[in-house]
Design a protein around this motif. Structure first.
Motif, PDB file in Angstrom:
ATOM      1  N   UNK A 105      -1.513 -22.026  -1.377  1.00 15.56           N
ATOM      2  CA  UNK A 105      -1.479 -20.579  -1.587  1.00 15.56           C
ATOM      3  C   UNK A 105      -0.249 -19.981  -0.919  1.00 15.56           C
ATOM      4  N   UNK A 106       0.500 -19.196  -1.688  1.00 15.48           N
ATOM      5  CA  UNK A 106       1.673 -18.506  -1.166  1.00 15.48           C
ATOM      6  C   UNK A 106       1.587 -17.046  -1.574  1.00 15.48           C
ATOM      7  N   UNK A 107       1.887 -16.187  -0.642  1.00 18.12           N
ATOM      8  CA  UNK A 107       1.820 -14.759  -0.921  1.00 18.12           C
ATOM      9  C   UNK A 107       2.906 -14.048  -0.140  1.00 18.12           C
ATOM     10  N   UNK A 108       3.450 -13.008  -0.732  1.00 13.91           N
ATOM     11  CA  UNK A 108       4.424 -12.168  -0.035  1.00 13.91           C
ATOM     12  C   UNK A 108       3.677 -10.966   0.522  1.00 13.91           C
ATOM     13  N   UNK A 109       3.680 -10.866   1.852  1.00 12.26           N
ATOM     14  CA  UNK A 109       2.971  -9.778   2.525  1.00 12.26           C
ATOM     15  C   UNK A 109       3.941  -8.981   3.382  1.00 12.26           C
ATOM     16  N   UNK A 110       3.752  -7.669   3.433  1.00 12.90           N
ATOM     17  CA  UNK A 110       4.563  -6.875   4.354  1.00 12.90           C
ATOM     18  C   UNK A 110       4.202  -7.214   5.802  1.00 12.90           C
ATOM     19  N   UNK A 111       5.140  -7.035   6.701  1.00  9.79           N
ATOM     20  CA  UNK A 111       4.917  -7.384   8.107  1.00  9.79           C
ATOM     21  C   UNK A 111       3.752  -6.612   8.723  1.00  9.79           C
ATOM     22  N   UNK A 112       3.593  -5.340   8.335  1.00  6.08           N
ATOM     23  CA  UNK A 112       2.525  -4.564   8.960  1.00  6.08           C
ATOM     24  C   UNK A 112       1.144  -5.133   8.618  1.00  6.08           C
ATOM     25  N   UNK A 113       0.971  -5.759   7.456  1.00  4.31           N
ATOM     26  CA  UNK A 113      -0.312  -6.383   7.107  1.00  4.31           C
ATOM     27  C   UNK A 113      -0.569  -7.580   8.022  1.00  4.31           C
ATOM     28  N   UNK A 114       0.457  -8.368   8.264  1.00  5.52           N
ATOM     29  CA  UNK A 114       0.323  -9.527   9.155  1.00  5.52           C
ATOM     30  C   UNK A 114      -0.014  -9.072  10.567  1.00  5.52           C
ATOM     31  N   UNK A 115       0.648  -8.022  11.059  1.00  2.00           N
ATOM     32  CA  UNK A 115       0.364  -7.509  12.396  1.00  2.00           C
ATOM     33  C   UNK A 115      -1.055  -6.957  12.489  1.00  2.00           C
ATOM     34  N   UNK A 116      -1.510  -6.256  11.459  1.00  5.66           N
ATOM     35  CA  UNK A 116      -2.870  -5.701  11.467  1.00  5.66           C
ATOM     36  C   UNK A 116      -3.899  -6.821  11.512  1.00  5.66           C
TER      37      UNK A 116
END
Length: 148
Positions: A105-116
């Motif tokens: 699984x590969x997904x492009x996520x914004x940094x703020x989603x990863x931090x949350x």
């Protein structure tokens, strides 16, 4: 309740009746999996070994294990909360999402989603560490020897 049942309930201390909480089991399994994967990858070997010692102290119901668990979770929450500030570098700021790889699984996520997600996971760990049922698991006598 018969007299023999009352005597047997008085004979067994409430500490012996305490069971390892399921949420603590889940957290310990997460710590063990992360530590073993770190040891296999040879990344942060000392940190992984110390985490495994903390897990042993927790399973052994040592008060030091509770103190280490609470300190571990608070330090982790503080570091994860400071992560956006630490990683912010205006000279090297890459605009755009981060690619996350989890197996196939590969997904492009914004940094703020990863931090949350990281902050929420850290808050869950703090919740488990400071729960009344988790505290009831440990021996009441203050003993800082995790191997005893």
């Amino acid at each position: 309740m018969s007299l023999s049942e009352q005597e047997s309930s008085l004979a067994t201390p409430p500490l012996a009746q305490a069971r390892l909480p399921k949420r603590l089991i889940a957290l310990l399994l997460l710590y063990v999996a992360a530590s073993i994967s770190g040891l296999i990858a040879k990344q942060g070997v000392l940190f992984c070994l110390l985490t495994l010692l903390m897990v042993l102290g927790i399973v052994g119901r040592q008060k030091a294990g509770l103190i280490m668990l609470r300190g571990y979770t608070l330090v982790q929450l503080a570091l994860v909360s400071m992560l956006p500030v630490i990683l912010y570098d205006p000279d090297n700021l890459v605009a755009g999402p981060t690619t996350v790889h989890l197996g196939e699984w590969q997904e492009k996520l914004p940094d703020y989603v990863i931090f949350i997600v990281l902050i929420v996971l850290s808050l869950l760990q703090v919740w488990v560490a400071f729960d009344k049922k988790v505290k009831a698991w440990f021996k009441p006598k203050l003993n800082l020897n995790i191997m005893n």
